[in-house]
Design an enzyme around this catalytic site. Structure first.
Site, mmCIF file in Angstrom:
data_model
loop_
_atom_site.group_PDB
_atom_site.id
_atom_site.type_symbol
_atom_site.label_atom_id
_atom_site.label_comp_id
_atom_site.label_asym_id
_atom_site.label_seq_id
_atom_site.Cartn_x
_atom_site.Cartn_y
_atom_site.Cartn_z
ATOM 1 N N ASN A 6 6.123 27.573 -8.293
ATOM 2 C CA ASN A 6 4.832 28.064 -8.772
ATOM 3 C C ASN A 6 3.898 28.169 -7.568
ATOM 4 O OD1 ASN A 6 2.488 28.651 -10.092
ATOM 5 N ND2 ASN A 6 2.272 26.664 -11.116
ATOM 6 N N TRP A 7 3.773 29.394 -7.069
ATOM 7 C CA TRP A 7 2.969 29.595 -5.850
ATOM 8 C C TRP A 7 1.472 29.491 -6.111
ATOM 9 C CZ3 TRP A 7 5.478 34.484 -3.119
ATOM 10 C CH2 TRP A 7 6.796 34.167 -2.734
ATOM 11 N N LYS A 8 1.096 29.425 -7.386
ATOM 12 C CA LYS A 8 -0.334 29.384 -7.754
ATOM 13 C C LYS A 8 -1.092 30.448 -6.957
ATOM 14 C CE LYS A 8 0.136 24.549 -9.012
ATOM 15 N NZ LYS A 8 -0.507 23.292 -9.269
ATOM 16 N N HIS A 91 0.087 26.604 -18.488
ATOM 17 C CA HIS A 91 -0.099 25.680 -17.367
ATOM 18 C C HIS A 91 -1.455 24.983 -17.508
ATOM 19 C CE1 HIS A 91 -0.670 24.110 -13.344
ATOM 20 N NE2 HIS A 91 0.647 24.215 -13.189
ATOM 21 N N GLU A 93 -3.673 24.379 -15.495
ATOM 22 C CA GLU A 93 -4.778 25.059 -14.799
ATOM 23 C C GLU A 93 -5.266 26.267 -15.608
ATOM 24 O OE1 GLU A 93 -2.773 25.327 -11.007
ATOM 25 O OE2 GLU A 93 -2.950 23.152 -10.814
ATOM 26 N N GLU A 161 4.652 18.565 -17.495
ATOM 27 C CA GLU A 161 3.809 18.438 -16.303
ATOM 28 C C GLU A 161 2.605 17.554 -16.628
ATOM 29 O OE1 GLU A 161 4.464 21.706 -13.272
ATOM 30 O OE2 GLU A 161 2.818 22.332 -14.542
ATOM 31 N N GLY A 167 -0.445 17.930 -8.120
ATOM 32 C CA GLY A 167 -1.217 18.116 -6.887
ATOM 33 C C GLY A 167 -1.409 16.852 -6.075
ATOM 34 N N SER A 209 3.860 17.102 -8.383
ATOM 35 C CA SER A 209 4.112 16.450 -7.103
ATOM 36 C C SER A 209 5.596 16.248 -6.799
ATOM 37 C CB SER A 209 3.365 15.115 -7.025
ATOM 38 O OG SER A 209 1.988 15.350 -7.232
ATOM 39 N N GLY A 230 4.970 23.013 -7.257
ATOM 40 C CA GLY A 230 3.739 23.692 -6.870
ATOM 41 C C GLY A 230 3.570 23.721 -5.369
#
Ligand code: PGA
Length: 247
Positions: A6-8, A91, A93, A161, A167, A209, A230
């Protein structure tokens, strides 16, 4: 094992994106790990065009709309046309920006309708001593998939998640024992929602993480089918190590 990168919004230029794709293609060729890349949408269109490699591409989200006069929206159909075969949905976010369980359920239906395999992200904000986090997980899965037809439910990949683990660093991620318990719990919830024994085929991933330092213990005894990575997925050296540590 399935690894979803997941390159965000970490990757913003095509040169970096292409070099990450090249690294991933090599990993996919030389290992039996399945690699799925989720670039930001404008880059996905470039990277996934005429893709014939073992690497697959995923949307990071899909619009809840099905098209028409909806400026700025990127529909499941448009992602499929651009070469995506998966879609991350729900997700945390995106939930933080307003995605409710109801919207997520509609997004899942759109993704499935256009042939995208949905990766449904669920997970509690924090762990409490009374096990309330289990109800959060149960509710998020149930509300997202209960309106789907039974055979559609079976297509959904679950990515557990927990928000408290996203993160951070490997040291702050979940332990293998706690992950193992959660994977069993998720499979129990799925068994209640899916017909017959089909839930046995559902994939359950972990994200939060994941780094080279914790991938091996997490993969070892937890029973997960793969990982959603991530920040470490946009560092070619770290990502290569993650995949190689799985072999
Ligand atoms: P992280 O992100 O690996 O940077 O914790 C995972 C995710 O949010 O999908």
């Amino acid at each position: 094992m399935l690894i979803v990168a997941n390159w965000k919004a970490y990757v913003e230029d095509i040169k970096k994106a292409k070099s990450l794709v090249a690294t991933s293609k090599k990993l996919a060729r030389t290992t039996d790990v399945s690699v799925v890349l989720a670039p930001p949408s404008p880059l996905l269109g470039i990277l996934a065009e005429k893709n014939k490699s073992k690497v697959a591409f995923s949307a990071q989200d899909v619009s809840v709309t099905t098209g028409g006069a909806q400026t700025g929206e990127a529909t499941a159909q448009a992602y499929a046309a651009a070469g995506a075969t998966y879609a991350i949905i729900g997700h945390s976010e995106r939930r933080a920006k307003g995605d409710t369980n109801e919207l997520i359920s509609q997004k899942l239906a759109h993704a499935i309708a256009h042939g995208l395999t949905p990766i449904l992200c669920i997970g509690e904000q924090e762990r409490d001593g009374e096990g309330r986090y289990l109800s959060v997980v149960r509710e998020e899965i149930t509300l997202a998939i209960e309106s789907l037809m039974p055979k559609e439910r079976a297509k959904v990949i679950i990515a557990y998640e927990p928000l408290w683990a996203i993160g951070k660093t490997a040291a702050e991620a979940i332990t293998s024992a706690d992950l193992g318990e959660m994977v069993l719990y998720i499979r129990k919830v799925l068994a209640e929602l899916l017909p017959g024994k089909s839930s046995g085929h559902s994939l359950v991933l972990y994200g939060g993480s994941v780094e080279p330092g914790n991938i091996r213990p997490l993969a070892g005894s937890s029973g997960v089918d793969g990982f959603l990575v991530g920040h470490a997925s946009v560092d070619p050296a770290a990502f290569s190590l993650i995949v190689k540590n799985l072999i």
